[in-house]
Design an enzyme around this catalytic site. Structure first.
Site, PDB file in Angstrom:
ATOM      1  CE  LYS A  93      -2.457   1.751   3.595  1.00  0.00           C
ATOM      2  NZ  LYS A  93      -3.369   1.925   4.509  1.00  0.00           N
ATOM      3  N   GLY A 149      -3.065  -1.156  18.295  1.00  0.00           N
ATOM      4  CA  GLY A 149      -3.399  -1.551  16.950  1.00  0.00           C
ATOM      5  C   GLY A 149      -2.642  -0.366  16.032  1.00  0.00           C
ATOM      6  CB  SER A 200      -3.946  12.813  15.094  1.00  0.00           C
ATOM      7  OG  SER A 200      -4.967  13.819  15.321  1.00  0.00           O
ATOM      8  CD  GLN A 239      -9.364   6.238   9.840  1.00  0.00           C
ATOM      9  OE1 GLN A 239      -9.873   4.892   9.850  1.00  0.00           O
ATOM     10  NE2 GLN A 239      -8.836   6.784   8.716  1.00  0.00           N
TER      11      GLN A 239
END
Ligand code: NAD
Length: 321
Positions: A67, A292, A199, A138
């Protein structure tokens, strides 16, 4: 070569297929059948952009590729998403390019699937309250995937920018659940499962705020220096991750490892739990934490699944290359 354009992904990929692809690749990584190559991420000195590659190979599914993309902060002003990515899959037998797949929506779906996998395998079976920290792009993907894992009755949320909380309320209501904006103290006390997806570069959630028995999925920290929860919370928890090497270097674990309160040997690949090689949660009082970090193999797994779906539905574009 097949092309699956970004615009087709929403009509092809469902959360179940995504969950299965991500769960399967975590299991393959833990068995040693799939591995990620070192990540490249560079500030290119143009348009303030961060650009990079995530790549890997899964010997069981034969997913091989990368990716590529990154973050272009000026894109929003041009009517484009700031995060941009594209997946390229290669034929593992010949090295020939196999498919070019839009990666923007897939990134949100695969990231949500990762925390959902952690909730499925690690949260208490009786979890009722979902706590969300973060209300950006998200967050709604995260919430939708999480709500499918337990019989949640309520969503509570906190965000650094409170004006963004409407997104969480709308997503909870869409799922037929009540939503309440709360303080971090209340969130830590009431939530059975917490997802952090911000973030942030400084701890938001403190260990003292979190009740025993909570499962926390830390999903926002994917870069050196970022941090969402106090290192003491990571040190207190039983810690699971997608990939230990990334958790230590760019994930939430980086801080507790750096201050010496978390021995990297204590960090468990979630694939071990999926494969039945680790018991996961062992008591209702235990705090479990999933770090994650986001691995390239997740992208390849969901991209390969979407190519198969596109072929079945006749929407993959075939070109001679
Ligand atoms: P976004 O820009 O849409 O939202 C950012 C979120 O962070 C908002 O909730 C905002 O209020 C919050 N925030 C901003 N500055 C903050 C600060 N100083 N302190 C605390 N909170 C702050 O971003 P997004 O697309 O929702 O992504 C959220 C995070 O998830 C990013 O850090 C991104 O890099 C990360 N991410 C991780 C993965 C993964 O696989 N782990 C995948 C995709 C995105």
């Amino acid at each position: 070569m097949l092309i699956v354009p970004e615009a087709e992904i929403a009509g092809l990929m469902d959360r179940k297929s995504c969950f299965e692809a991500v769960e399967g690749v975590f299991a393959a990584m833990s068995r040693g059948d799939a591995y990620n190559f070192p990540v490249i991420r560079e500030a290119i000195g143009h348009a303030d952009a961060l650009y990079g590659f995530k790549s890997g190979f899964d010997r069981t599914s034969l997913a091989l590729g990368l990716k590529s993309g990154g973050y272009w902060p000026g894109n929003e002003a041009k009517g484009l998403t700031n995060h941009q990515s594209t997946v390229i899959l290669f034929d593992a037998d010949t090295g020939r390019v196999k498919a070019l797949v839009g990666g923007n929506l897939l990134t949100a779906l695969r990231t949500a699937a990762a925390s959902a996998v952690s909730i499925r395998h690690l949260a208490r079976p009786d979890a009722k309250v979902l706590g969300m920290i973060g209300a950006g792009h998200q967050s709604s993907f995260q919430m939708r995937a999480a709500l499918e894992q337990r019989a949640f009755e309520k969503v509570i949320g906190w965000n650094f920018h409170p004006e963004m909380l409407d997104r969480l309320a709308a997503t909870a209501h869409e799922a037929g659940l009540p939503f309440e904006a709360v303080s971090l103290d209340q969130l830590g006390q009431e939530a059975d499962v917490i997802i952090s997806i911000t973030s942030s570069f400084a701890p938001i959630l403190l260990s003292a705020q979190v009740s025993p028995g909570t499962h926390i999925a830390c999903m926002g920290t994917d870069t050196k220096g970022k941090q969402e929860v106090e290192a003491a919370l990571v040190a207190r928890a039983t810690v699971f991750t997608d990939e230990v090497a990334q958790a230590i270097s760019i994930g939430e674990c980086q801080h507790a490892v750096a201050d010496g309160t978390l021995d990297p040997a204590r960090i468990v690949d979630i694939g071990r739990v999926i494969n039945g090689d680790h018991p996961g949660r062992t008591s209702p009082q235990e705090v479990t934490l999933f770090d994650g970090t986001g691995v390239g193999l997740q992208d390849l797994a969901v991209a390969a699944a979407v190519v198969d779906l596109a072929v079945k539905k006749g929407v993959a574009i075939s070109v001679d290359f």
